[in-house]
Design a protein around this motif. Structure first.
Motif, PDB file in Angstrom:
ATOM      1  N   GLU A  66      77.163  91.155  95.239  1.00 42.19           N
ATOM      2  CA  GLU A  66      77.409  92.075  96.042  1.00 42.19           C
ATOM      3  C   GLU A  66      76.586  92.644  96.993  1.00 42.19           C
ATOM      4  O   GLU A  66      76.920  92.691  98.252  1.00 42.19           O
ATOM      5  N   ARG A  67      75.521  92.867  96.745  1.00 45.52           N
ATOM      6  CA  ARG A  67      74.360  93.156  97.580  1.00 45.52           C
ATOM      7  C   ARG A  67      74.004  92.173  98.393  1.00 45.52           C
ATOM      8  O   ARG A  67      73.977  92.422  99.825  1.00 45.52           O
ATOM      9  N   GLU A  68      74.092  90.778  98.038  1.00 46.73           N
ATOM     10  CA  GLU A  68      73.637  89.836  99.043  1.00 46.73           C
ATOM     11  C   GLU A  68      74.880  89.598 100.029  1.00 46.73           C
ATOM     12  O   GLU A  68      74.756  89.065 101.147  1.00 46.73           O
ATOM     13  N   LEU A  69      76.151  89.788  99.535  1.00 45.96           N
ATOM     14  CA  LEU A  69      77.344  89.660 100.294  1.00 45.96           C
ATOM     15  C   LEU A  69      77.270  90.772 101.389  1.00 45.96           C
ATOM     16  O   LEU A  69      77.574  90.479 102.496  1.00 45.96           O
ATOM     17  N   LEU A  70      76.816  91.932 101.138  1.00 46.42           N
ATOM     18  CA  LEU A  70      76.988  93.123 101.959  1.00 46.42           C
ATOM     19  C   LEU A  70      75.788  92.885 102.819  1.00 46.42           C
ATOM     20  O   LEU A  70      76.289  93.157 104.315  1.00 46.42           O
ATOM     21  N   LYS A  71      74.693  92.434 102.635  1.00 45.48           N
ATOM     22  CA  LYS A  71      73.665  92.207 103.630  1.00 45.48           C
ATOM     23  C   LYS A  71      74.020  91.169 104.410  1.00 45.48           C
ATOM     24  O   LYS A  71      73.868  91.151 105.818  1.00 45.48           O
ATOM     25  N   ARG A  78      74.327  91.461 108.549  1.00 44.82           N
ATOM     26  CA  ARG A  78      73.708  90.475 109.593  1.00 44.82           C
ATOM     27  C   ARG A  78      74.572  90.161 110.539  1.00 44.82           C
ATOM     28  O   ARG A  78      74.502  89.987 111.746  1.00 44.82           O
ATOM     29  N   MET A  79      75.936  89.630 110.051  1.00 44.52           N
ATOM     30  CA  MET A  79      76.986  89.405 110.972  1.00 44.52           C
ATOM     31  C   MET A  79      77.390  90.206 112.008  1.00 44.52           C
ATOM     32  O   MET A  79      77.605  90.142 113.089  1.00 44.52           O
ATOM     33  N   ALA A  80      77.824  91.623 111.347  1.00 45.62           N
ATOM     34  CA  ALA A  80      77.912  92.841 112.191  1.00 45.62           C
ATOM     35  C   ALA A  80      76.932  93.147 113.479  1.00 45.62           C
ATOM     36  O   ALA A  80      77.293  93.267 114.469  1.00 45.62           O
ATOM     37  N   ILE A  81      75.678  92.927 112.703  1.00 45.04           N
ATOM     38  CA  ILE A  81      74.343  93.107 113.771  1.00 45.04           C
ATOM     39  C   ILE A  81      74.519  92.136 114.972  1.00 45.04           C
ATOM     40  O   ILE A  81      74.445  92.415 116.139  1.00 45.04           O
ATOM     41  N   ALA A  82      74.654  90.826 114.602  1.00 41.38           N
ATOM     42  CA  ALA A  82      74.715  89.893 115.611  1.00 41.38           C
ATOM     43  C   ALA A  82      75.902  89.881 116.492  1.00 41.38           C
ATOM     44  O   ALA A  82      76.002  89.743 117.699  1.00 41.38           O
TER      45      ALA A  82
END
Length: 146
Positions: free
Chosen positions: A125-130, A134-138
């Motif tokens: 869940e943590r990895e998926l959230l990160k 990252r996608m939203a930041i990009a």
């Protein structure tokens, strides 16, 4: 039809950023740095001896914000500035011994802040959230340019 904060990604991201900053602040103040200085420290631990322009490009912050942060870091003995050997207008920003010695403790503090905020999350869940972050930041960076 009203605005529901709990349904707004922008609102939620802002609240998450505040929570992470508070969690880091608790640990960072005891070590002698602030959450706002952490990105500068990360950049200099990765590559020491950068110019202010290089830091601006890597950190994507406003010039005035970085200038104020660097002044506080210099005052606190975390960095030192020296003249650039080839450009009279530029200065080299380098970690002091104190700034270099802080790395392991600060990285540990940041990891513990993450653990506190994401308590109860399973690893995936943590990895998926990160990954989503990252996608939203990009996406936001693409939006800024267009």
């Amino acid at each position: 039809m009203g605005f529901e904060r709990s349904e707004s990604a922008l609102y939620l991201a802002n609240q998450l950023a505040k929570g992470l900053s508070r969690a880091l602040q608790k640990r960072a103040s005891a070590l002698g740095f602030s959450p706002g200085q952490f990105p500068v420290l990360l950049a200099l631990w990765e590559e020491d001896g950068l110019t202010q322009r290089q830091l601006l490009d890597r950190l994507e912050v406003e010039q005035a914000t970085l200038a104020n942060t660097l002044s506080r870091m210099e005052r606190d003995g975390l960095i030192a500035r020296s003249p650039h050997p080839n450009d009279r207008r530029a200065q080299i920003i380098a970690l002091t011994e104190r700034g270099r010695e802080l790395e392991a403790l600060a990285l540990d503090a940041a990891a513990r802040a993450d653990d506190e905020v994401f308590h109860g999350f399973r690893r995936f869940e943590r990895e998926l959230l990160k990954e989503y972050m990252r996608m939203a930041i990009a996406n936001s960076r693409t939006t800024d340019k267009g």
